[in-house]
Write a protein that holds these residues in place. Structure first.
Motif, PDB file in Angstrom:
ATOM      1  N   PHE A   1      -8.338  42.795  -5.821  1.00 32.67           N
ATOM      2  CA  PHE A   1      -9.769  43.114  -5.209  1.00 32.67           C
ATOM      3  C   PHE A   1      -9.757  43.092  -3.748  1.00 32.67           C
ATOM      4  O   PHE A   1      -9.711  41.981  -3.221  1.00 32.67           O
ATOM      5  CB  PHE A   1     -10.543  42.122  -6.101  1.00 32.67           C
ATOM      6  N   VAL A   2      -9.928  44.151  -3.287  1.00 30.79           N
ATOM      7  CA  VAL A   2      -9.648  44.528  -1.799  1.00 30.79           C
ATOM      8  C   VAL A   2     -10.984  45.085  -1.383  1.00 30.79           C
ATOM      9  O   VAL A   2     -11.446  46.154  -1.748  1.00 30.79           O
ATOM     10  CB  VAL A   2      -8.267  45.254  -1.189  1.00 30.79           C
ATOM     11  N   ILE A   3     -11.891  44.239  -0.335  1.00 35.18           N
ATOM     12  CA  ILE A   3     -12.861  44.994   0.170  1.00 35.18           C
ATOM     13  C   ILE A   3     -12.297  45.380   1.653  1.00 35.18           C
ATOM     14  O   ILE A   3     -11.845  44.897   2.353  1.00 35.18           O
ATOM     15  CB  ILE A   3     -14.004  43.973   0.384  1.00 35.18           C
ATOM     16  N   GLU A   4     -12.835  46.763   1.722  1.00 34.30           N
ATOM     17  CA  GLU A   4     -12.379  47.303   2.932  1.00 34.30           C
ATOM     18  C   GLU A   4     -13.898  47.328   3.846  1.00 34.30           C
ATOM     19  O   GLU A   4     -14.737  47.557   3.308  1.00 34.30           O
ATOM     20  CB  GLU A   4     -12.097  48.928   2.848  1.00 34.30           C
ATOM     21  N   THR A   5     -13.871  46.983   4.928  1.00 34.34           N
ATOM     22  CA  THR A   5     -14.919  46.904   6.207  1.00 34.34           C
ATOM     23  C   THR A   5     -15.003  47.738   6.942  1.00 34.34           C
ATOM     24  O   THR A   5     -14.076  48.023   7.748  1.00 34.34           O
ATOM     25  CB  THR A   5     -14.832  45.417   6.777  1.00 34.34           C
TER      26      THR A   5
ATOM     27  N   GLY B   1     -19.020  46.591   3.738  1.00 30.55           N
ATOM     28  CA  GLY B   1     -17.729  46.514   2.944  1.00 30.55           C
ATOM     29  C   GLY B   1     -18.049  47.456   1.646  1.00 30.55           C
ATOM     30  O   GLY B   1     -19.012  47.460   1.135  1.00 30.55           O
ATOM     31  N   TYR B   2     -16.836  47.937   1.105  1.00 34.77           N
ATOM     32  CA  TYR B   2     -16.932  48.208  -0.192  1.00 34.77           C
ATOM     33  C   TYR B   2     -15.550  48.068  -0.827  1.00 34.77           C
ATOM     34  O   TYR B   2     -14.557  47.639  -0.186  1.00 34.77           O
ATOM     35  CB  TYR B   2     -16.851  49.933  -0.100  1.00 34.77           C
ATOM     36  N   VAL B   3     -15.467  48.072  -2.086  1.00 31.89           N
ATOM     37  CA  VAL B   3     -14.312  48.015  -2.813  1.00 31.89           C
ATOM     38  C   VAL B   3     -13.137  49.098  -2.621  1.00 31.89           C
ATOM     39  O   VAL B   3     -13.801  50.168  -2.712  1.00 31.89           O
ATOM     40  CB  VAL B   3     -14.385  47.877  -4.401  1.00 31.89           C
ATOM     41  N   SER B   4     -12.028  48.779  -2.074  1.00 29.92           N
ATOM     42  CA  SER B   4     -11.069  49.895  -1.857  1.00 29.92           C
ATOM     43  C   SER B   4     -11.065  50.802  -2.990  1.00 29.92           C
ATOM     44  O   SER B   4     -10.601  50.478  -3.865  1.00 29.92           O
ATOM     45  CB  SER B   4      -9.524  49.274  -1.458  1.00 29.92           C
ATOM     46  N   PRO B   5     -11.043  52.000  -2.647  1.00 34.88           N
ATOM     47  CA  PRO B   5     -11.173  53.073  -3.681  1.00 34.88           C
ATOM     48  C   PRO B   5      -9.538  53.082  -4.294  1.00 34.88           C
ATOM     49  O   PRO B   5      -9.623  53.296  -5.759  1.00 34.88           O
ATOM     50  CB  PRO B   5     -11.208  54.356  -3.008  1.00 34.88           C
ATOM     51  N   GLU B   6      -8.440  52.769  -3.578  1.00 29.88           N
ATOM     52  CA  GLU B   6      -7.290  52.678  -4.349  1.00 29.88           C
ATOM     53  C   GLU B   6      -7.171  51.614  -5.106  1.00 29.88           C
ATOM     54  O   GLU B   6      -6.213  51.707  -6.137  1.00 29.88           O
ATOM     55  CB  GLU B   6      -6.168  52.691  -3.116  1.00 29.88           C
ATOM     56  N   LYS B   7      -7.651  50.359  -4.795  1.00 30.41           N
ATOM     57  CA  LYS B   7      -7.483  49.244  -5.659  1.00 30.41           C
ATOM     58  C   LYS B   7      -8.583  49.084  -6.690  1.00 30.41           C
ATOM     59  O   LYS B   7      -8.598  48.133  -7.472  1.00 30.41           O
ATOM     60  CB  LYS B   7      -7.585  48.094  -4.578  1.00 30.41           C
ATOM     61  N   PHE B   8      -9.670  50.135  -6.655  1.00 30.92           N
ATOM     62  CA  PHE B   8     -10.651  49.817  -7.424  1.00 30.92           C
ATOM     63  C   PHE B   8     -10.628  49.657  -9.173  1.00 30.92           C
ATOM     64  O   PHE B   8     -10.997  48.548  -9.591  1.00 30.92           O
ATOM     65  CB  PHE B   8     -11.898  51.051  -7.470  1.00 30.92           C
TER      66      PHE B   8
END
Length: 156
Positions: free
Chosen positions: A38-42, A48-55
């Motif tokens: 679960f990766v949040i990109e800032t 921030g939003y949850v990484s599309p690649e890891k969603f």
């Protein structure tokens, strides 16, 4: 904070954090394993939003690809400063609580979810699901809300 309103009779946490007064949401993670999938990109502006690649892996591994794509693409960025804001009131001190915990939730360490639910003395329901249990296990979530409503109504 909304839980302290007199109109709120009980609280239902659905794979959710439950900080105490004086604590921040970010503090809830201390001492627990990080959520590696679960990766949040800032962004530069602090959202921030949850990484599309890891969603899918980190948020909704048990959801259809079409629904995952919609959820991923419809994200509303969160102001990351919210995680550093101290809670002023914790309604769980005075109101009965329930917690639905997704046992395959990759957004939180399972030990953290259980610790928080036990700390607030919630009636715990565990269900095999990802963090998107509101989509994959709606009956369990609805039944828990129904149980909570009936329990608080019976006390009146």
């Amino acid at each position: 904070e909304a839980g302290i309103d007199a109109k709120v009779a009980g609280l239902v946490y659905v794979s959710a954090l439950s900080p105490d007064a004086g604590e921040t949401t970010a503090q809830q993670y201390e001492g627990f394993a990080p959520a590696s999938e679960f990766v949040i990109e800032t962004t530069k502006d602090g959202f921030g939003y949850v990484s599309p690649e890891k969603f899918k892996a980190g948020f909704a591994h048990d959801v259809s690809d079409a629904d995952v794509a919609f959820m991923r693409d419809a994200q509303v960025p969160i102001n990351m400063s919210a995680f550093g804001t101290k809670l002023e009131h914790a309604a769980w001190h005075t109101k009965p609580s329930w917690a639905v915990i997704a046992t395959e939730d990759k957004a939180f360490d399972q030990a953290m979810l259980i610790h928080m639910a036990e700390r607030i003395k919630a009636k715990i329901t565990k269900v095999s699901a990802s963090h998107a249990l509101f989509m994959t296990q709606p009956t369990v979530v609805a039944d828990t809300i129904d149980q909570a409503a009936k329990a608080v109504s019976a006390k009146k």
